[in-house]
Scaffold this active site. Structure first.
Site, PDB file in Angstrom:
ATOM      1  N   GLY A  12       0.846  -1.183   0.000  1.00 50.45           N
ATOM      2  CA  GLY A  12       0.000   0.000   0.000  1.00 50.45           C
ATOM      3  C   GLY A  12       0.885   1.238   0.000  1.00 50.45           C
ATOM      4  O   GLY A  12       2.093   1.139  -0.244  1.00 50.45           O
ATOM      5  N   TYR A  49       9.298  -3.460   3.629  1.00 49.01           N
ATOM      6  CA  TYR A  49       8.806  -3.629   2.253  1.00 49.01           C
ATOM      7  C   TYR A  49       9.970  -3.591   1.254  1.00 49.01           C
ATOM      8  O   TYR A  49      10.082  -4.442   0.370  1.00 49.01           O
ATOM      9  CB  TYR A  49       7.794  -2.511   1.966  1.00 49.01           C
ATOM     10  N   ARG A  59       8.849  13.424  -4.974  1.00 42.83           N
ATOM     11  CA  ARG A  59       8.812  12.136  -5.670  1.00 42.83           C
ATOM     12  C   ARG A  59       8.643  12.388  -7.173  1.00 42.83           C
ATOM     13  O   ARG A  59       8.329  13.491  -7.605  1.00 42.83           O
ATOM     14  CB  ARG A  59       7.599  11.289  -5.220  1.00 42.83           C
TER      15      ARG A  59
HETATM   16  P1  NAD Z   1      -2.059  -3.847  -5.578  1.00 46.43           P
HETATM   17  O1  NAD Z   1      -2.095  -3.907  -4.085  1.00 46.43           O
HETATM   18  O2  NAD Z   1      -3.172  -3.143  -6.268  1.00 46.43           O
HETATM   19  O3  NAD Z   1      -1.935  -5.308  -6.171  1.00 46.43           O
HETATM   20  C1  NAD Z   1      -1.290  -6.361  -5.499  1.00 46.43           C
HETATM   21  C2  NAD Z   1      -2.229  -7.544  -5.506  1.00 46.43           C
HETATM   22  O4  NAD Z   1      -1.584  -8.646  -4.851  1.00 46.43           O
HETATM   23  C3  NAD Z   1      -3.536  -7.280  -4.737  1.00 46.43           C
HETATM   24  O5  NAD Z   1      -4.662  -7.442  -5.584  1.00 46.43           O
HETATM   25  C4  NAD Z   1      -3.530  -8.312  -3.625  1.00 46.43           C
HETATM   26  O6  NAD Z   1      -4.789  -8.853  -3.319  1.00 46.43           O
HETATM   27  C5  NAD Z   1      -2.602  -9.389  -4.202  1.00 46.43           C
HETATM   28  N1  NAD Z   1      -2.106 -10.246  -3.139  1.00 46.43           N
HETATM   29  C6  NAD Z   1      -1.703  -9.859  -1.889  1.00 46.43           C
HETATM   30  N2  NAD Z   1      -1.416 -10.934  -1.157  1.00 46.43           N
HETATM   31  C7  NAD Z   1      -1.658 -12.034  -1.959  1.00 46.43           C
HETATM   32  C8  NAD Z   1      -1.560 -13.425  -1.746  1.00 46.43           C
HETATM   33  N3  NAD Z   1      -1.167 -13.916  -0.554  1.00 46.43           N
HETATM   34  N4  NAD Z   1      -1.870 -14.250  -2.756  1.00 46.43           N
HETATM   35  C9  NAD Z   1      -2.288 -13.751  -3.957  1.00 46.43           C
HETATM   36  N5  NAD Z   1      -2.411 -12.435  -4.210  1.00 46.43           N
HETATM   37  C10 NAD Z   1      -2.085 -11.580  -3.219  1.00 46.43           C
HETATM   38  O7  NAD Z   1      -0.647  -3.212  -5.964  1.00 46.43           O
HETATM   39  P2  NAD Z   1      -0.111  -2.701  -7.371  1.00 46.43           P
HETATM   40  O8  NAD Z   1       0.045  -1.238  -7.260  1.00 46.43           O
HETATM   41  O9  NAD Z   1      -0.900  -3.264  -8.474  1.00 46.43           O
HETATM   42  O10 NAD Z   1       1.357  -3.319  -7.350  1.00 46.43           O
HETATM   43  C11 NAD Z   1       1.735  -4.462  -8.115  1.00 46.43           C
HETATM   44  C12 NAD Z   1       3.183  -4.812  -7.803  1.00 46.43           C
HETATM   45  O11 NAD Z   1       4.014  -3.696  -8.106  1.00 46.43           O
HETATM   46  C13 NAD Z   1       3.439  -5.147  -6.336  1.00 46.43           C
HETATM   47  O12 NAD Z   1       4.392  -6.158  -6.251  1.00 46.43           O
HETATM   48  C14 NAD Z   1       4.011  -3.861  -5.778  1.00 46.43           C
HETATM   49  O13 NAD Z   1       4.821  -4.088  -4.636  1.00 46.43           O
HETATM   50  C15 NAD Z   1       4.798  -3.353  -6.974  1.00 46.43           C
HETATM   51  N6  NAD Z   1       5.001  -1.907  -6.909  1.00 46.43           N
HETATM   52  C16 NAD Z   1       3.953  -1.049  -7.108  1.00 46.43           C
HETATM   53  C17 NAD Z   1       4.166   0.319  -7.059  1.00 46.43           C
HETATM   54  C18 NAD Z   1       3.049   1.305  -7.289  1.00 46.43           C
HETATM   55  O14 NAD Z   1       3.330   2.517  -7.286  1.00 46.43           O
HETATM   56  N7  NAD Z   1       1.796   0.884  -7.486  1.00 46.43           N
HETATM   57  C19 NAD Z   1       5.441   0.818  -6.781  1.00 46.43           C
HETATM   58  C20 NAD Z   1       6.479  -0.073  -6.560  1.00 46.43           C
HETATM   59  C21 NAD Z   1       6.254  -1.439  -6.658  1.00 46.43           C
END
Ligand code: NAD
Length: 334
Positions: free
Chosen positions: A78, A149, A222
């Protein structure tokens, strides 16, 4: 890769996963989506969508069965409010998800595996000034991420490198810098700054107020990248032969105060900023896109204003819809 290739997208019910599946389907891929929850805001375009908890090895084996490529996006994550308050949970859950998913992919003979890392892996000591020097990929070491994280992301990056060397699975590692756009979490505690500010401004507009709460002095900085550019970048990286970690983000540095002002201008609202105590993360962070340009022969091109306009319109719609079933003051409290 053939376009009929079978691919798995984990985190398919989440923000980036949902958009990625739409894109892959348009390219002609067969897509399996896996998540512990369904897509929240729109139906998935995946050919198959399985609800599985990827912390469990046997579920990862099932998820990776019969696919040639994996886009590993699942994570317990998050915005700063969530990341700074759930260290044990995040490290525990994400370590299990990533170790099990990558190992199951190896076991099932997956050929290519893209791991979604984060700018949160960069050392805190390089991000103490709002006027920060953009971060190059090699700046990751000596390591000192601010939160659990980021530490977990760094360890999984290493895992990908070693699995590639030891088992021959082709791994790709992308470090996102603040991705935003429609269909992302906008309330409930996991939302990130762009979505939170869009929500606050939309609520102010609907309630006829002007005051917007900003965590800290708002001078923390940022860069922000729109979702469509993020998806293009992920796809290009997966097609490339580049195995080392790669930044994916915009390199236009702005403060949270400036971000709030842009959103307010889009909404046609004059705001007064109320600075309150809250988690701010590192003081400044920006992406150095030199290697991104070299490797992908491309870089993000959608402007912050354009991306925020699209995002704000969608979030204002969500706030209005919630107001239709709840009182505005209750929406404001959420
Ligand atoms: P998001 O939270 O919308 O999506 C992540 C998904 O993973 C969620 O739908 C959640 O339900 C699922 N998840 C969590 N635990 C789980 C489990 N045990 N089994 C199966 N599914 C599970 O986040 P996002 O923004 O779509 O991010 C996608 C990826 O990109 C993540 O790995 C995040 O760390 C990485 N990331 C995102 C950002 C950003 O700005 N959005 C920045 C850096 C990295």
């Amino acid at each position: 890769m053939r376009k009929s290739t079978r691919v798995l997208v984990t985190g398919a019910g989440g923000f980036i996963g949902h958009h990625l599946i739409e894109y892959l389907k348009k390219q002609g891929y067969w897509v399996r989506g896996v998540d512990i929850k369904r897509s929240e805001f729109a139906p998935t375009s995946a050919d198959e969508f399985e609800l599985l908890d990827l912390r469990r090895w046997e579920n990862c084996l099932r998820a990776t069965e019969g696919v040639e490529e994996v886009y590993a996006l699942a994570a317990d994550m998050g915005g700063m409010g969530f990341i700074s308050a759930h260290h044990s949970q995040i490290l525990h859950n994400n370590a299990l998800i990533n170790i099990h998913t990558l190992d199951a992919a190896r076991e099932n003979g997956v050929k290519r595996y893209l791991y979604t890392s984060s700018a949160c892996i960069y050392p805190e000591y390089l991000q103490t000034d709002a006027n920060v020097t953009p971060l190059k990929e090699e700046d990751a070491y000596p390591a000192q991420p601010q939160d659990a994280y980021g530490w977990e992301k760094l360890i999984t990056e290493r895992l990908c490198v070693h699995y590639s060397e030891d088992y021959g699975i082709e791994t790709r590692i992308v470090r996102f810098h603040n991705i935003f756009g429609p269909l992302g979490t906008w309330d409930g505690g996991r939302e990130k700054a762009p979505a939170a500010l869009c929500r606050k401004v939309a609520i102010a507009k609907l309630t006829g107020t002007t005051e917007i709460e900003i965590w800290g002095d708002g001078e923390q900085s940022r860069s922000f990248c729109y979702i469509d550019d993020c998806i293009t970048g992920i796809y290009r990286l997966m097609q490339s032969d580049y195995r080392d970690p790669l930044n994916l983000g915009q390199d236009r540095l702005i403060t949270i105060n400036q971000l709030a002002d842009i959103v307010a201008e889009i909404a046609g609202l004059r705001i007064t900023r109320k600075h309150v105590a809250g988690p701010q993360g590192v003081r400044g962070r920006n992406s150095d896109n030199t290697r991104l340009r070299q490797v992908l022969n491309w870089e993000p091109e959608i402007s912050l204003e354009e991306g925020l306009s699209r995002t704000y319109a969608w979030i204002e719609e969500q706030v209005r819809a919630q107001c239709a079933t709840t009182s505005v003051s209750e929406v404001a409290i959420v």
